[in-house]
Design a protein around this motif. Structure first.
Motif, PDB file in Angstrom:
ATOM      1  N   GLY A   1       0.813  -1.208   0.000  1.00  0.00           N
ATOM      2  CA  GLY A   1       0.000   0.000   0.000  1.00  0.00           C
ATOM      3  C   GLY A   1       0.845   1.257   0.000  1.00  0.00           C
ATOM      4  O   GLY A   1       0.542   2.227  -0.718  1.00  0.00           O
ATOM      5  N   ILE A   2       1.930   1.269   0.788  1.00  0.00           N
ATOM      6  CA  ILE A   2       2.820   2.442   0.845  1.00  0.00           C
ATOM      7  C   ILE A   2       3.490   2.670  -0.501  1.00  0.00           C
ATOM      8  O   ILE A   2       3.549   3.799  -1.014  1.00  0.00           O
ATOM      9  N   VAL A   3       3.988   1.588  -1.108  1.00  0.00           N
ATOM     10  CA  VAL A   3       4.661   1.714  -2.410  1.00  0.00           C
ATOM     11  C   VAL A   3       3.691   2.230  -3.463  1.00  0.00           C
ATOM     12  O   VAL A   3       4.024   3.137  -4.244  1.00  0.00           O
ATOM     13  N   VAL A   4       2.480   1.675  -3.501  1.00  0.00           N
ATOM     14  CA  VAL A   4       1.488   2.104  -4.497  1.00  0.00           C
ATOM     15  C   VAL A   4       1.133   3.582  -4.296  1.00  0.00           C
ATOM     16  O   VAL A   4       1.026   4.348  -5.266  1.00  0.00           O
ATOM     17  N   THR A   5       0.958   3.997  -3.036  1.00  0.00           N
ATOM     18  CA  THR A   5       0.619   5.396  -2.756  1.00  0.00           C
ATOM     19  C   THR A   5       1.698   6.334  -3.280  1.00  0.00           C
ATOM     20  O   THR A   5       1.404   7.328  -3.963  1.00  0.00           O
ATOM     21  N   PHE A   6       2.963   6.034  -2.981  1.00  0.00           N
ATOM     22  CA  PHE A   6       4.054   6.888  -3.443  1.00  0.00           C
ATOM     23  C   PHE A   6       4.147   6.903  -4.971  1.00  0.00           C
ATOM     24  O   PHE A   6       4.309   7.964  -5.592  1.00  0.00           O
ATOM     25  N   LEU A   7       4.045   5.718  -5.579  1.00  0.00           N
ATOM     26  CA  LEU A   7       4.181   5.645  -7.029  1.00  0.00           C
ATOM     27  C   LEU A   7       3.083   6.413  -7.741  1.00  0.00           C
ATOM     28  O   LEU A   7       3.330   7.148  -8.704  1.00  0.00           O
ATOM     29  N   MET A   8       1.853   6.250  -7.268  1.00  0.00           N
ATOM     30  CA  MET A   8       0.735   6.896  -7.946  1.00  0.00           C
ATOM     31  C   MET A   8       0.755   8.416  -7.765  1.00  0.00           C
ATOM     32  O   MET A   8       0.494   9.169  -8.704  1.00  0.00           O
ATOM     33  N   VAL A   9       1.066   8.881  -6.562  1.00  0.00           N
ATOM     34  CA  VAL A   9       1.050  10.327  -6.298  1.00  0.00           C
ATOM     35  C   VAL A   9       2.207  11.017  -7.013  1.00  0.00           C
ATOM     36  O   VAL A   9       2.005  11.937  -7.828  1.00  0.00           O
TER      37      VAL A   9
ATOM     38  N   SER B   1       7.098  26.471  -2.512  1.00  0.00           N
ATOM     39  CA  SER B   1       7.579  25.852  -1.271  1.00  0.00           C
ATOM     40  C   SER B   1       6.534  25.951  -0.167  1.00  0.00           C
ATOM     41  O   SER B   1       6.344  25.020   0.621  1.00  0.00           O
ATOM     42  N   ALA B   2       5.837  27.093  -0.099  1.00  0.00           N
ATOM     43  CA  ALA B   2       4.808  27.256   0.919  1.00  0.00           C
ATOM     44  C   ALA B   2       3.671  26.262   0.716  1.00  0.00           C
ATOM     45  O   ALA B   2       3.145  25.686   1.674  1.00  0.00           O
ATOM     46  N   LEU B   3       3.290  26.034  -0.553  1.00  0.00           N
ATOM     47  CA  LEU B   3       2.185  25.112  -0.837  1.00  0.00           C
ATOM     48  C   LEU B   3       2.557  23.652  -0.552  1.00  0.00           C
ATOM     49  O   LEU B   3       1.680  22.809  -0.386  1.00  0.00           O
ATOM     50  N   VAL B   4       3.863  23.376  -0.526  1.00  0.00           N
ATOM     51  CA  VAL B   4       4.300  22.020  -0.164  1.00  0.00           C
ATOM     52  C   VAL B   4       3.798  21.656   1.234  1.00  0.00           C
ATOM     53  O   VAL B   4       3.465  20.507   1.516  1.00  0.00           O
ATOM     54  N   GLY B   5       3.715  22.655   2.123  1.00  0.00           N
ATOM     55  CA  GLY B   5       3.223  22.395   3.477  1.00  0.00           C
ATOM     56  C   GLY B   5       1.790  21.889   3.473  1.00  0.00           C
ATOM     57  O   GLY B   5       1.459  20.913   4.155  1.00  0.00           O
ATOM     58  N   THR B   6       0.917  22.536   2.693  1.00  0.00           N
ATOM     59  CA  THR B   6      -0.468  22.084   2.591  1.00  0.00           C
ATOM     60  C   THR B   6      -0.524  20.679   2.011  1.00  0.00           C
ATOM     61  O   THR B   6      -1.269  19.810   2.494  1.00  0.00           O
ATOM     62  N   PHE B   7       0.264  20.459   0.950  1.00  0.00           N
ATOM     63  CA  PHE B   7       0.305  19.128   0.334  1.00  0.00           C
ATOM     64  C   PHE B   7       0.728  18.064   1.333  1.00  0.00           C
ATOM     65  O   PHE B   7       0.102  17.008   1.453  1.00  0.00           O
ATOM     66  N   LEU B   8       1.802  18.313   2.080  1.00  0.00           N
ATOM     67  CA  LEU B   8       2.311  17.306   3.020  1.00  0.00           C
ATOM     68  C   LEU B   8       1.306  17.000   4.120  1.00  0.00           C
ATOM     69  O   LEU B   8       1.132  15.838   4.495  1.00  0.00           O
ATOM     70  N   GLY B   9       0.650  18.051   4.640  1.00  0.00           N
ATOM     71  CA  GLY B   9      -0.326  17.814   5.698  1.00  0.00           C
ATOM     72  C   GLY B   9      -1.438  16.898   5.249  1.00  0.00           C
ATOM     73  O   GLY B   9      -1.800  15.934   5.936  1.00  0.00           O
ATOM     74  N   VAL B  10      -1.997  17.168   4.071  1.00  0.00           N
ATOM     75  CA  VAL B  10      -3.092  16.344   3.543  1.00  0.00           C
ATOM     76  C   VAL B  10      -2.585  14.950   3.161  1.00  0.00           C
ATOM     77  O   VAL B  10      -3.227  13.936   3.440  1.00  0.00           O
ATOM     78  N   PHE B  11      -1.407  14.903   2.521  1.00  0.00           N
ATOM     79  CA  PHE B  11      -0.848  13.626   2.066  1.00  0.00           C
ATOM     80  C   PHE B  11      -0.555  12.690   3.235  1.00  0.00           C
ATOM     81  O   PHE B  11      -0.911  11.501   3.204  1.00  0.00           O
ATOM     82  N   LEU B  12       0.078  13.228   4.264  1.00  0.00           N
ATOM     83  CA  LEU B  12       0.396  12.398   5.428  1.00  0.00           C
ATOM     84  C   LEU B  12      -0.871  11.958   6.161  1.00  0.00           C
ATOM     85  O   LEU B  12      -0.963  10.822   6.638  1.00  0.00           O
ATOM     86  N   ALA B  13      -1.850  12.861   6.237  1.00  0.00           N
ATOM     87  CA  ALA B  13      -3.077  12.548   6.976  1.00  0.00           C
ATOM     88  C   ALA B  13      -3.852  11.416   6.310  1.00  0.00           C
ATOM     89  O   ALA B  13      -4.172  10.407   6.946  1.00  0.00           O
ATOM     90  N   TYR B  14      -4.162  11.595   5.018  1.00  0.00           N
ATOM     91  CA  TYR B  14      -5.060  10.662   4.340  1.00  0.00           C
ATOM     92  C   TYR B  14      -4.342   9.550   3.580  1.00  0.00           C
ATOM     93  O   TYR B  14      -4.967   8.564   3.192  1.00  0.00           O
TER      94      TYR B  14
END
Length: 288
Positions: free
Chosen positions: A6-14, A205-218
């Motif tokens: 699941g982790i590998v698929v998530t990284f590859l697809m995103v 770079s600032a928008l990376v923060g929003t991306f990481l928060g959502v990506f890590l959460a869900y």
């Protein structure tokens, strides 16, 4: 195994989709250490702040458990039913001999035949305490059932602390990502006189923060919480099987019927077949 997939698929697809669409990893990689420090550090700090020391100690083991899956297998459920069969039969034929086994399970030949069950001190305690209560004429099956339900409910509540804590962290991560993004915007506004190409990189770079928060959460924390919750529920079903057999025994049903009640209360994916269990019980009877 499935967790790693699941982790590998998530990284590859995103990130694969991002790169194929023409995105560049340089902006993300440049901002990643700082954004992770803000978001990950705030998440870790709030996790420590909102949970007890016991939950913090159990978190690492809980994550490992989410990868490994339920502790109990179908064979363990069959072994449990065989153990309960032997104890109930002994309780009806020789209560005095039973007392030796329930007072000191660690030295019991019956319990020793099932070492995996013996390592679960809570399961052994439930069995021993209930059989001891019955030997003291506390044999109202409805009172015993209520007592067992309350005891098992307490165990379930304790076991679900880590999944609930992880889910709370997942709920907070998108907001923490916004915090990191706002800080990035503040930094950008402080450099408003810079040329557009510099400002563009800073906003990215600032928008990376929003991306990481959502990506890590869900993408990670919430799935881990859900997976661990399912694993815990499967593990807790083991205690429900014990309760079902003990209550049926207090209703004075035949020992084989008590075991069958327990078998049918096991999760379908872990439930031993009737034929396999019956064959094992016959072998136990012949060996007695």
């Amino acid at each position: 195994m499935f967790g790693a997939i699941g982790i590998v698929v998530t990284f590859l697809m995103v990130f694969g989709g991002y790169l194929l669409s023409g995105g560049h990893m340089a902006v993300i990689l440049h901002a990643l250490p700082f954004e992770m420090m803000i978001i990950g550090g705030a998440a870790a700090g709030s996790y420590v702040l909102s949970n007890s020391g016991a939950v913090l100690k159990q978190t690492g083991a809980g994550i490992v458990r989410a990868f490994r899956g339920p502790a109990w297998t179908g064979q363990d459920h069959q072994d449990l039913l065989c153990l309960m069969f032997q104890l109930l039969r002994l309780a009806r034929t020789s209560p005095v001999e039973l007392e030796e086994h329930i007072e000191n399970p660690a030295e019991s030949a019956i319990f020793a035949a099932y070492p995996r069950i013996l390592t679960d001190h809570e399961a052994v305690a439930i069995i021993a305490d209930t059989l001891r209560s019955a030997s003291l004429n506390y044999d109202d099956p409805y009172q015993v059932e209520t007592m067992l339900e309350k005891r098992i409910a307490l165990i379930k509540e304790e076991q679900m602390h880590v999944p609930h804590a992880l889910q709370s962290m997942a709920d907070a991560l998108p907001a923490l990502g916004i915090v990191a993004a706002v800080l990035g915007v503040i930094k950008t506004m402080g450099s408003i006189a810079e040329p557009p190409e510099v400002l563009g990189k800073m906003i990215g770079s600032a928008l990376v923060g929003t991306f990481l928060g959502v990506f890590l959460a869900y993408g990670f924390v919430a799935p881990f919480a859900q997976r661990l919750s399912g694993v815990r529920k499967h593990d807790m079903a083991f205690y429900d099987v014990i309760k079902s057999v003990l209550v049926a025994g207090l209703h004075q049903h035949a020992t084989n019927l008590c075991v069958e009640v327990g078998r049918q209360s096991a999760p379908e994916t872990l439930r031993p077949s009737f034929v396999a269990l019956e064959t094992t019980l016959r072998e136990i009877k012949r060996a007695a």
